[in-house]
Design a protein around this motif. Structure first.
Motif, PDB file in Angstrom:
ATOM      1  N   TRP A  71       0.839  -1.204   0.000  1.00  0.00           N
ATOM      2  CA  TRP A  71       0.000   0.000   0.000  1.00  0.00           C
ATOM      3  C   TRP A  71       0.874   1.255   0.000  1.00  0.00           C
ATOM      4  CZ3 TRP A  71      -0.494   4.045   3.498  1.00  0.00           C
ATOM      5  CH2 TRP A  71      -1.572   4.909   3.271  1.00  0.00           C
ATOM      6  N   ARG A  72       1.913   1.268   0.836  1.00  0.00           N
ATOM      7  CA  ARG A  72       2.810   2.433   0.890  1.00  0.00           C
ATOM      8  C   ARG A  72       3.519   2.645  -0.447  1.00  0.00           C
ATOM      9  NH1 ARG A  72       3.334   0.703   6.291  1.00  0.00           N
ATOM     10  NH2 ARG A  72       5.109  -0.644   5.831  1.00  0.00           N
ATOM     11  N   GLU A  75       1.100   4.265  -2.781  1.00  0.00           N
ATOM     12  CA  GLU A  75       0.963   5.675  -2.420  1.00  0.00           C
ATOM     13  C   GLU A  75       2.150   6.497  -2.923  1.00  0.00           C
ATOM     14  OE1 GLU A  75      -1.714   7.308  -0.538  1.00  0.00           O
ATOM     15  OE2 GLU A  75      -2.504   5.508  -1.490  1.00  0.00           O
ATOM     16  N   ASN A  79       0.209   7.779  -6.084  1.00  0.00           N
ATOM     17  CA  ASN A  79      -0.668   8.806  -5.516  1.00  0.00           C
ATOM     18  C   ASN A  79       0.062  10.133  -5.343  1.00  0.00           C
ATOM     19  OD1 ASN A  79      -3.114   9.798  -4.587  1.00  0.00           O
ATOM     20  ND2 ASN A  79      -2.776   9.144  -2.493  1.00  0.00           N
ATOM     21  N   ARG A  80       1.371  10.103  -5.303  1.00  0.00           N
ATOM     22  CA  ARG A  80       2.154  11.319  -5.067  1.00  0.00           C
ATOM     23  C   ARG A  80       2.067  12.290  -6.250  1.00  0.00           C
ATOM     24  NH1 ARG A  80       5.251  12.662  -1.240  1.00  0.00           N
ATOM     25  NH2 ARG A  80       5.295  10.595  -0.342  1.00  0.00           N
ATOM     26  N   VAL A  98      -5.455   4.373  -8.819  1.00  0.00           N
ATOM     27  CA  VAL A  98      -5.149   4.143  -7.405  1.00  0.00           C
ATOM     28  C   VAL A  98      -6.207   3.245  -6.777  1.00  0.00           C
ATOM     29  CG1 VAL A  98      -4.885   5.254  -5.154  1.00  0.00           C
ATOM     30  CG2 VAL A  98      -3.852   6.293  -7.175  1.00  0.00           C
TER      31      VAL A  98
END
Length: 200
Positions: A71-72, A75, A79-80, A98
């Protein structure tokens, strides 16, 4: 493809195509990894959507036990620098890629467990009503209705005849309608297959 283009294009369209293909594969596969791989065949390999899903598959292969780590990674990479103007770098993000990654995250790390699949795809965040619904729906097809734990289907009889808002269908009616259409597709496919077999 035709229906999806009524309201989507690009990654929004590819999400529907991926999920449709995963649902289809789920009738024949018992391994969530294979279901996701089969789904990927339905969308352009060079698309951002396909790339994020391949990333989740690769990260799961590297660490099949720690969904939070994957998940990280999602992200950080996806997602950044997100292009969704209402969601980039804020707690809300409805970007299709995402959220598709979160569905796949739930399927892979849920490992065939209904509750775990729901928990992971919900706790991943963002569009966390649709994401667990999609993950659980695909897993439900893989398991079959009888193998879905009773606690997740015990409430259905109480609402089966209630019409969905803004529609003329209830749950029971849409299930019957879907089964009827599925049977027509199966019969048509069988006729086409028999015709092709007899040609050779």
């Amino acid at each position: 493809d035709r229906v999806g283009r009524v309201m989507n294009y690009g990654d929004g369209l590819y999400g529907g195509m991926l999920f449709g293909a995963m649902y289809a594969a789920a009738f024949f596969e018992t391994d969530p990894h294979r279901v996701v791989e089969q789904g990927l065949l339905a969308i352009p390999a060079e698309s951002g959507y396909a790339r994020v899903i391949r990333d989740v598959l690769a990260w799961h292969a590297q660490d099949p036990l720690d969904w939070r780590k994957t998940w990280r990674l999602v992200e950080e990479k996806w997602n950044r620098h997100d292009l969704c103007p209402d969601g980039a770098l804020v707690p809300f993000n409805i970007d299709a890629r995402v959220n598709g990654a979160y569905v796949v995250l739930g399927l892979l790390y849920g490992d065939g467990d209904f509750a775990k699949t729901l928990e992971i795809s919900t706790r991943s965040g963002q569009d966390s009503d649709c994401n667990p619904s999609s993950a659980a729906g695909i897993l439900g097809v893989m398991l079959g209705y009888e193998r879905i734990p009773e606690k997740w289907k015990s409430g259905l009889p109480a609402v089966a005849d209630t019409k969905f808002e803004f529609t003329s269908y209830s749950f029971g009616e849409i299930v019957a309608s879907t089964l009827k259409r599925a049977e027509k597709v199966i019969v048509a496919a069988e006729k086409l297959w028999l015709k092709n077999v007899n040609t050779f």
